[in-house]
Scaffold this active site. Structure first.
Site, PDB file in Angstrom:
ATOM      1  N   GLY A  82      -4.204  31.109 -26.146  1.00 46.43           N
ATOM      2  CA  GLY A  82      -2.890  30.974 -25.522  1.00 46.43           C
ATOM      3  C   GLY A  82      -2.026  29.850 -26.051  1.00 46.43           C
ATOM      4  O   GLY A  82      -0.933  29.621 -25.526  1.00 46.43           O
ATOM      5  N   TRP A  84      -0.264  29.483 -28.903  1.00 47.83           N
ATOM      6  CA  TRP A  84       1.031  29.911 -29.446  1.00 47.83           C
ATOM      7  C   TRP A  84       1.939  30.424 -28.335  1.00 47.83           C
ATOM      8  O   TRP A  84       3.151  30.218 -28.377  1.00 47.83           O
ATOM      9  CB  TRP A  84       0.821  30.960 -30.535  1.00 47.83           C
ATOM     10  CG  TRP A  84       0.517  30.361 -31.877  1.00 47.83           C
ATOM     11  CD1 TRP A  84      -0.127  29.184 -32.113  1.00 47.83           C
ATOM     12  CD2 TRP A  84       0.862  30.896 -33.153  1.00 47.83           C
ATOM     13  NE1 TRP A  84      -0.212  28.960 -33.460  1.00 47.83           N
ATOM     14  CE2 TRP A  84       0.376  29.992 -34.124  1.00 47.83           C
ATOM     15  CE3 TRP A  84       1.497  32.055 -33.569  1.00 47.83           C
ATOM     16  CZ2 TRP A  84       0.532  30.209 -35.499  1.00 47.83           C
ATOM     17  CZ3 TRP A  84       1.654  32.282 -34.942  1.00 47.83           C
ATOM     18  CH2 TRP A  84       1.183  31.367 -35.893  1.00 47.83           C
ATOM     19  N   ASP A 100      -4.085  40.543 -26.355  1.00 47.42           N
ATOM     20  CA  ASP A 100      -5.371  40.222 -26.969  1.00 47.42           C
ATOM     21  C   ASP A 100      -6.442  41.128 -26.385  1.00 47.42           C
ATOM     22  O   ASP A 100      -6.350  41.540 -25.224  1.00 47.42           O
ATOM     23  CB  ASP A 100      -5.744  38.757 -26.727  1.00 47.42           C
ATOM     24  CG  ASP A 100      -6.740  38.231 -27.757  1.00 47.42           C
ATOM     25  OD1 ASP A 100      -6.347  37.393 -28.587  1.00 47.42           O
ATOM     26  OD2 ASP A 100      -7.905  38.674 -27.747  1.00 47.42           O
ATOM     27  N   ASP A 116      -5.294  46.459 -26.896  1.00 47.82           N
ATOM     28  CA  ASP A 116      -5.237  46.560 -28.351  1.00 47.82           C
ATOM     29  C   ASP A 116      -3.792  46.772 -28.791  1.00 47.82           C
ATOM     30  O   ASP A 116      -3.177  47.787 -28.448  1.00 47.82           O
ATOM     31  CB  ASP A 116      -6.111  47.726 -28.809  1.00 47.82           C
ATOM     32  CG  ASP A 116      -6.302  47.777 -30.315  1.00 47.82           C
ATOM     33  OD1 ASP A 116      -5.543  47.104 -31.045  1.00 47.82           O
ATOM     34  OD2 ASP A 116      -7.214  48.496 -30.765  1.00 47.82           O
ATOM     35  N   ASP A 140      -1.495  34.828 -35.066  1.00 49.83           N
ATOM     36  CA  ASP A 140      -2.434  33.844 -35.607  1.00 49.83           C
ATOM     37  C   ASP A 140      -3.833  34.447 -35.635  1.00 49.83           C
ATOM     38  O   ASP A 140      -4.832  33.738 -35.635  1.00 49.83           O
ATOM     39  CB  ASP A 140      -2.411  32.566 -34.754  1.00 49.83           C
ATOM     40  CG  ASP A 140      -3.054  31.380 -35.464  1.00 49.83           C
ATOM     41  OD1 ASP A 140      -2.908  31.283 -36.701  1.00 49.83           O
ATOM     42  OD2 ASP A 140      -3.699  30.547 -34.794  1.00 49.83           O
ATOM     43  N   LYS A 180      -0.743  34.795 -40.034  1.00 52.03           N
ATOM     44  CA  LYS A 180      -1.715  34.076 -40.854  1.00 52.03           C
ATOM     45  C   LYS A 180      -2.350  35.004 -41.876  1.00 52.03           C
ATOM     46  O   LYS A 180      -2.667  36.159 -41.579  1.00 52.03           O
ATOM     47  CB  LYS A 180      -2.800  33.468 -39.965  1.00 52.03           C
ATOM     48  CG  LYS A 180      -3.933  32.793 -40.739  1.00 52.03           C
ATOM     49  CD  LYS A 180      -4.696  31.803 -39.909  1.00 52.03           C
ATOM     50  CE  LYS A 180      -5.421  32.407 -38.736  1.00 52.03           C
ATOM     51  NZ  LYS A 180      -6.083  31.367 -37.928  1.00 52.03           N
TER      52      LYS A 180
END
EC number: 2.1.1.166
Length: 230
Positions: A82, A84, A100, A116, A140, A180
């Site tokens: 959590g 971000w 998530d 998902d 991320d 990322k």
């Protein structure tokens, strides 16, 4: 927690802490614990109320690229734990939705969905929830690493491609995408579709990203829903 202009820690590190190896602790676990205890970003995150040191990465990226604007709608893919999501809320986003597979503890003001992001109906579901399409999709996420650099690189590229195609469906015109990746050569395959759909595409490695890590972030701004025709 401090305000939206929170800065990463600076200055020399304090005393280095070394751990004695416990009988049931693996060498890798020992190394990780020692690194955590001596990481100034870990200490700063705890002191400032961020859930992870990764919060500083988004702070740096936002300072450099202006990703989070006042009143914006933001989707955080792979939101756990959590950090971000916290940063997006603290920096003035009006609506933040984190997604998530794992449960995420509530973040004040944000909506968190355990599910998902790759489900076919997720972009439309989030758009309805937010009252419109997103101004920023951020990720991320990283797959579980194997220790084999080439394998880990290909896995995160595949995951980032999924996030990118989600962003194509979820972003409003002019929106931004940040994700990322691990360096290794194949990240270049992401650039072509991104350049077709965004006005600018950049790479960045925040100072808070560990020097020994191959991670970097791809930052795309100025989303064009119809590609170069826009």
């Amino acid at each position: 927690m401090s305000g939206g202009k929170t800065q990463p820690p600076t200055g020399p590190r304090g005393k280095v802490v070394m751990l004695k190896t416990a009988r049931k602790r693996s060498v890798a676990s020992q190394r990780w614990l020692t690194r955590q205890l001596n990481d100034p970003y870990v200490a700063a995150a705890k002191a400032q109320g961020w859930r992870s040191r990764a919060a500083f990465k988004l702070i740096e990226l936002d300072d450099k690229f202006g990703l989070i604007s006042k009143g914006s709608r933001v989707i955080d893919l792979g939101a756990a734990p959590g950090g971000w999501t916290q940063v997006a809320m603290k920096r003035g986003a009006a609506v933040v939705v984190g997604v998530d597979l794992l449960p995420v503890d509530p973040v004040p003001g944000a909506t968190l969905i355990q599910g998902d992001f790759n489900d076919d109906d997720m972009p439309a579901r989030l758009s309805s929830l937010m009252g419109g399409k997103a101004d920023l999709v951020m990720s991320d996420m990283a797959p579980n690493t194997t220790g084999h650099a080439a394998t880990d690189h290909m896995r995160i590229i595949a995951l980032t491609e999924l996030a990118l195609h989600f962003a194509f469906d979820a972003l409003a015109p002019g929106g931004a995408f940040v994700a990322k990746v691990f360096q290794g050569g194949s990240e270049k395959q992401l650039l072509e579709p991104m350049k077709q759909r965004f006005a600018s595409v950049r790479h960045a490695k925040p100072a808070s990203s560990r020097k020994e890590s191959s991670e970097l972030y791809v930052v795309a701004k100025g989303f064009r829903p119809n590609g170069l025709q826009d």
